[in-house]
Enzyme design. Sequence first.
Site: not given
Length: 315
Positions: A137, A141, A164-165, A108-110, A180, A270, A203, A188
Amino acid sequence: MNPDSKIFLSGHRGMVGSAIHRALLADGHDNFVLRTHAELDLCDAGAVEETLAEEKPETVIVAAARVGGIHANSTYPAEFIHENLASAHNMIHLSWKHGVKRLLFLGSSCIYPREAPQPMTEDCLLTSPLEPTNEPYAIAKIAGLKLCQYYRKQYGVLYHSAMPTNLYGPGDNYHPENSHVLPALLRRFHEAVESGAPDVTLWGTGSPLREFLHVDDLAAGCLHLLELDNPPDWVNVGFGSDVTIKELAETVRDVTGFQGELKWDTSKPDGTPRKLMDSSKIRATGWEPKIGLREGIEKTYAHFKQELAKGNIRG
């Protein structure tokens, strides 16, 4: 890959795994080892070893993971680090132990630092602190990526990773709290249309920038990587451009047909201002995404409505 080779694909019922499965089937592959979570707990080393010893796959794709948004990561940090770390270790180490020569690990990109230069390149890994809200997480990874890198270096096995992004598409999780941003917005706005709500409140300010890749583009990228004789240890897989959350919300509103007002609760956070990946390394090998954001959202929303009608929506 040889079309007849046996492929162990973990997480084949998740969004990423199912997309890879579809892509492999379309490419002529039909010799799979597939196990649901109920059939095989990847955190159970003994069970994973038994499966690998019995099935003897030639290629392993690690697409299974416990995933979620900021709320889920913040609420269940112990589960996120334990389950993702244990499953990555078991799949990678035991694949090596049982003679698997090729393995692709999905991350993951994180994994990249919160304050990484934009767009983020592969070499910014571990250069500064992670984003706290998804650190458990991300650490799991990173550990999987590094296991692949060092097993390849020491043992000569072709173990490599794809990062991946932000992904979206068929099979996504639409839970109102644990999903996500893009699937959450789709749900929503769809529910607002159904209920005739006059407005939808989201938000933050809508100013953060995010990159989104359709999961079918990722699947094509994974097949491309598996065909390379000497892929990089890990590559970013992204769309190449980003949009503000406000722009994303307006696109989802248009696609779902919501006619009401869009409001922003600026008392809410944000998150990271921008997360864009530099995917030039995989593009240099000949892959590029094909599905534009609006087209991808339209396809995803059509699939969402089909699955909702069948009662099959995740979340």
